[in-house]
Design a protein around this motif. Structure first.
Motif, PDB file in Angstrom:
ATOM      1  N   LYS A   1       4.271  -8.892  -7.184  1.00  0.00           N
ATOM      2  CA  LYS A   1       3.800  -9.213  -8.536  1.00  0.00           C
ATOM      3  C   LYS A   1       2.296  -9.001  -8.654  1.00  0.00           C
ATOM      4  O   LYS A   1       1.798  -8.469  -9.650  1.00  0.00           O
ATOM      5  CB  LYS A   1       4.154 -10.663  -8.863  1.00  0.00           C
ATOM      6  CG  LYS A   1       3.737 -11.091 -10.255  1.00  0.00           C
ATOM      7  CD  LYS A   1       4.123 -12.546 -10.502  1.00  0.00           C
ATOM      8  CE  LYS A   1       3.665 -12.996 -11.890  1.00  0.00           C
ATOM      9  NZ  LYS A   1       4.004 -14.422 -12.141  1.00  0.00           N
ATOM     10  N   ARG A   2       1.552  -9.399  -7.609  1.00  0.00           N
ATOM     11  CA  ARG A   2       0.092  -9.240  -7.613  1.00  0.00           C
ATOM     12  C   ARG A   2      -0.288  -7.756  -7.610  1.00  0.00           C
ATOM     13  O   ARG A   2      -1.239  -7.335  -8.291  1.00  0.00           O
ATOM     14  CB  ARG A   2      -0.473  -9.922  -6.364  1.00  0.00           C
ATOM     15  CG  ARG A   2      -1.990  -9.871  -6.248  1.00  0.00           C
ATOM     16  CD  ARG A   2      -2.641 -10.759  -7.272  1.00  0.00           C
ATOM     17  NE  ARG A   2      -4.072 -10.846  -7.078  1.00  0.00           N
ATOM     18  CZ  ARG A   2      -4.909 -11.520  -7.876  1.00  0.00           C
ATOM     19  NH1 ARG A   2      -4.439 -12.159  -8.941  1.00  0.00           N
ATOM     20  NH2 ARG A   2      -6.194 -11.556  -7.624  1.00  0.00           N
TER      21      ARG A   2
ATOM     22  N   GLU B   1       0.187  -6.345 -10.996  1.00  0.00           N
ATOM     23  CA  GLU B   1      -0.831  -6.883 -11.900  1.00  0.00           C
ATOM     24  C   GLU B   1      -2.160  -6.167 -11.705  1.00  0.00           C
ATOM     25  O   GLU B   1      -2.850  -5.840 -12.675  1.00  0.00           O
ATOM     26  CB  GLU B   1      -0.988  -8.382 -11.637  1.00  0.00           C
ATOM     27  CG  GLU B   1      -1.803  -9.107 -12.695  1.00  0.00           C
ATOM     28  CD  GLU B   1      -1.814 -10.609 -12.478  1.00  0.00           C
ATOM     29  OE1 GLU B   1      -2.256 -11.337 -13.386  1.00  0.00           O
ATOM     30  OE2 GLU B   1      -1.385 -11.053 -11.384  1.00  0.00           O
TER      31      GLU B   1
ATOM     32  N   GLN C   1      -2.223  -2.758 -13.300  1.00  0.00           N
ATOM     33  CA  GLN C   1      -2.435  -2.848 -14.744  1.00  0.00           C
ATOM     34  C   GLN C   1      -3.903  -3.135 -15.074  1.00  0.00           C
ATOM     35  O   GLN C   1      -4.441  -2.610 -16.066  1.00  0.00           O
ATOM     36  CB  GLN C   1      -1.540  -3.935 -15.330  1.00  0.00           C
ATOM     37  CG  GLN C   1      -0.058  -3.616 -15.238  1.00  0.00           C
ATOM     38  CD  GLN C   1       0.816  -4.773 -15.711  1.00  0.00           C
ATOM     39  OE1 GLN C   1       0.336  -5.903 -15.870  1.00  0.00           O
ATOM     40  NE2 GLN C   1       2.095  -4.479 -15.935  1.00  0.00           N
ATOM     41  N   VAL C   2      -4.550  -3.951 -14.230  1.00  0.00           N
ATOM     42  CA  VAL C   2      -5.974  -4.262 -14.451  1.00  0.00           C
ATOM     43  C   VAL C   2      -6.818  -2.997 -14.312  1.00  0.00           C
ATOM     44  O   VAL C   2      -7.798  -2.787 -15.042  1.00  0.00           O
ATOM     45  CB  VAL C   2      -6.452  -5.346 -13.465  1.00  0.00           C
ATOM     46  CG1 VAL C   2      -7.983  -5.505 -13.522  1.00  0.00           C
ATOM     47  CG2 VAL C   2      -5.769  -6.663 -13.788  1.00  0.00           C
TER      48      VAL C   2
ATOM     49  N   ARG D   1     -11.203  -6.085 -18.479  1.00  0.00           N
ATOM     50  CA  ARG D   1     -11.190  -6.398 -17.054  1.00  0.00           C
ATOM     51  C   ARG D   1     -12.037  -7.634 -16.767  1.00  0.00           C
ATOM     52  O   ARG D   1     -11.667  -8.480 -15.942  1.00  0.00           O
ATOM     53  CB  ARG D   1     -11.718  -5.199 -16.271  1.00  0.00           C
ATOM     54  CG  ARG D   1     -11.526  -5.321 -14.757  1.00  0.00           C
ATOM     55  CD  ARG D   1     -12.069  -4.084 -14.072  1.00  0.00           C
ATOM     56  NE  ARG D   1     -11.437  -2.890 -14.618  1.00  0.00           N
ATOM     57  CZ  ARG D   1     -11.947  -1.693 -14.517  1.00  0.00           C
ATOM     58  NH1 ARG D   1     -13.124  -1.530 -13.921  1.00  0.00           N
ATOM     59  NH2 ARG D   1     -11.324  -0.646 -15.031  1.00  0.00           N
TER      60      ARG D   1
ATOM     61  N   TRP E   1     -10.131 -10.686 -17.743  1.00  0.00           N
ATOM     62  CA  TRP E   1      -9.025 -10.957 -16.803  1.00  0.00           C
ATOM     63  C   TRP E   1      -9.555 -11.568 -15.508  1.00  0.00           C
ATOM     64  O   TRP E   1      -8.961 -12.513 -14.959  1.00  0.00           O
ATOM     65  CB  TRP E   1      -8.278  -9.657 -16.496  1.00  0.00           C
ATOM     66  CG  TRP E   1      -7.157  -9.861 -15.500  1.00  0.00           C
ATOM     67  CD1 TRP E   1      -5.872 -10.206 -15.775  1.00  0.00           C
ATOM     68  CD2 TRP E   1      -7.257  -9.761 -14.088  1.00  0.00           C
ATOM     69  NE1 TRP E   1      -5.158 -10.335 -14.613  1.00  0.00           N
ATOM     70  CE2 TRP E   1      -5.987 -10.075 -13.555  1.00  0.00           C
ATOM     71  CE3 TRP E   1      -8.305  -9.436 -13.218  1.00  0.00           C
ATOM     72  CZ2 TRP E   1      -5.732 -10.065 -12.188  1.00  0.00           C
ATOM     73  CZ3 TRP E   1      -8.052  -9.451 -11.857  1.00  0.00           C
ATOM     74  CH2 TRP E   1      -6.774  -9.750 -11.352  1.00  0.00           C
TER      75      TRP E   1
ATOM     76  N   ASP F   1      -8.529 -15.045 -13.919  1.00  0.00           N
ATOM     77  CA  ASP F   1      -7.945 -15.086 -12.573  1.00  0.00           C
ATOM     78  C   ASP F   1      -8.750 -15.996 -11.659  1.00  0.00           C
ATOM     79  O   ASP F   1      -8.177 -16.709 -10.817  1.00  0.00           O
ATOM     80  CB  ASP F   1      -7.903 -13.675 -12.006  1.00  0.00           C
ATOM     81  CG  ASP F   1      -7.203 -13.615 -10.665  1.00  0.00           C
ATOM     82  OD1 ASP F   1      -5.976 -13.896 -10.623  1.00  0.00           O
ATOM     83  OD2 ASP F   1      -7.859 -13.302  -9.654  1.00  0.00           O
TER      84      ASP F   1
END
Length: 379
Positions: free
Chosen positions: A339-340, A343, A346-347, A355, A358, A362
């Motif tokens: 999952k990371r 992610e 996508q970043v 960015r 995000w 995070d």
């Protein structure tokens, strides 16, 4: 059987070819050109006189022995196979009667015993209450094979019927119990994980001194012996060689994903095929299937026995419980890592402003996780 027949024919052919080769070599040695002495018959250097040598049986002793051995082996194969075929028919009748009385599907619908070799037959039946199926193995002496037959005689191997009945799992509380010939007790305790892990040898003056009892629970054992099993085990001439009731694997599992089928296994010795012995064999076979009904219907364990059995299994399978938990943690960590990774991909496609937002979000999330870990450590 057909495979063994072909093998015997190939063996005979090889021996015959070997004998022919040896005979040809003998002929080449004894029949040839023999040059007469020069003093008796003057001959030119390029000429010679052939003298025939008389052939006798003595010249072919080895060849005759090889051919006789090959003929003897093939004759013994057919004789031994025929004897085993007749014996199988003798024992198939009581086996078929008992199985047909207990199961809706027996064998292939035509034959009860299926030949696996010239001395081994298999059986299978299903369609009965309290059990899923039964599979078995009728083992006769290898009369068609002199070497195997000699080994059976030296090792005192008996002809026998082995059966394994897989019982329904949710109809009774599982336990481990075994009754076995004394000469087999040490090996059974060494080789079977369920017996060595859960049972102990128990003394019982009412059973035959030829047998040894392995028991996990005294309550279950007492009720089993009351079923009529005690009378069978007390008989010094009983055909019962081995009986095992278990809810755990016979071999030690190497992972937490193992079957815990409940099974009833028996080994019945095949005596000389007389009318009385066949009747005794059939009666014992019927009792085995009576036990299939008695175990779930007739054995009622006390609550303390049930709790003790459950606790024993929890202790025995504790390492497997840890393995299950470890696998769950590894699967969760792998899912979070995947999952990371998605992610972060996508970043990488975001604009600088997106960015930055995000990363700030995070950072707060990671800080919150760290604070939660500290709180748990303090508690």
């Amino acid at each position: 059987m057909l495979r063994l027949f072909r093998l015997s024919l190939v063996t005979l052919s090889c021996v015959a070819l070997l004998a022919a080769k040896v005979i040809a070599d003998e002929l080449e040695d004894v029949v040839g050109e023999v040059t007469l002495p020069a003093a008796e018959t003057p001959v030119s250097p390029k000429s010679s006189q052939a003298v025939a040598v008389e052939l006798t049986f003595t010249n072919f002793k080895m060849e005759a022995m090889l051919v006789a051995l090959a003929i003897g082996l093939v004759a013994n194969y057919f004789y031994g196979s025929r004897t085993n075929t007749q014996l199988s028919k003798t024992w198939e009748k009581p086996i078929a009667e008992v199985l047909n009385a207990n199961f809706s599907l027996v064998g292939d619908g035509k034959r009860v015993l299926e030949w696996d070799s010239a001395a081994d037959m298999l059986l299978y039946a299903s369609g009965r209450r309290h059990c899923k199926f039964v599979q078995g193995h009728l083992m006769l002496k290898a009369r068609q094979d002199p070497v195997s037959l000699l080994n059976d005689l030296v090792a005192n191997n008996q002809e026998k019927l082995e059966m394994e009945i897989v019982l329904n799992e949710d109809e009774f509380v599982g336990f481990v119990f075994a009754a076995v010939q004394r000469k087999r007790a040490k090996a059974l305790n060494r080789d079977r994980y369920d017996i060595s892990t859960f049972t102990k040898i128990v003394a019982n003056d009412k059973i035959s001194p030829k047998l040894v009892l392995f028991s996990e629970n005294a309550d279950a054992t007492a009720q089993l012996l009351e079923s009529g099993l005690g009378d069978i085990l007390a008989d010094n001439n009983s055909l019962l060689e081995e009986l095992v009731i278990t809810d755990s694997p016979a071999e030690k599992p190497d992972s937490h994903e193992f079957k815990r089928d409940k099974k009833l296994s028996v080994v019945i010795r095949l005596p000389e095929a007389t009318n009385n012995n066949i009747a005794q064999f059939k009666e014992l076979l019927e009792f085995v299937f009576y036990l299939v009904d008695y175990i779930p219907e007739g054995i009622n364990l006390r609550p303390e026995s049930v709790r003790k059995l459950a606790k024993t299994r929890d202790e025995a399978f504790k390492e497997f419980s840890r393995m299950v938990e470890q696998d769950k943690q590894e699967a969760l960590a792998k899912a979070l890592s995947e999952k990371r990774r998605i992610e972060l991909e996508q970043v990488g496609k975001m604009s600088p402003e997106q960015r930055r937002k995000w990363e700030e979000k995070d950072r707060k999330k990671q800080l919150k996780k760290e604070q939660s870990k500290r709180v748990r450590r303090v508690k």
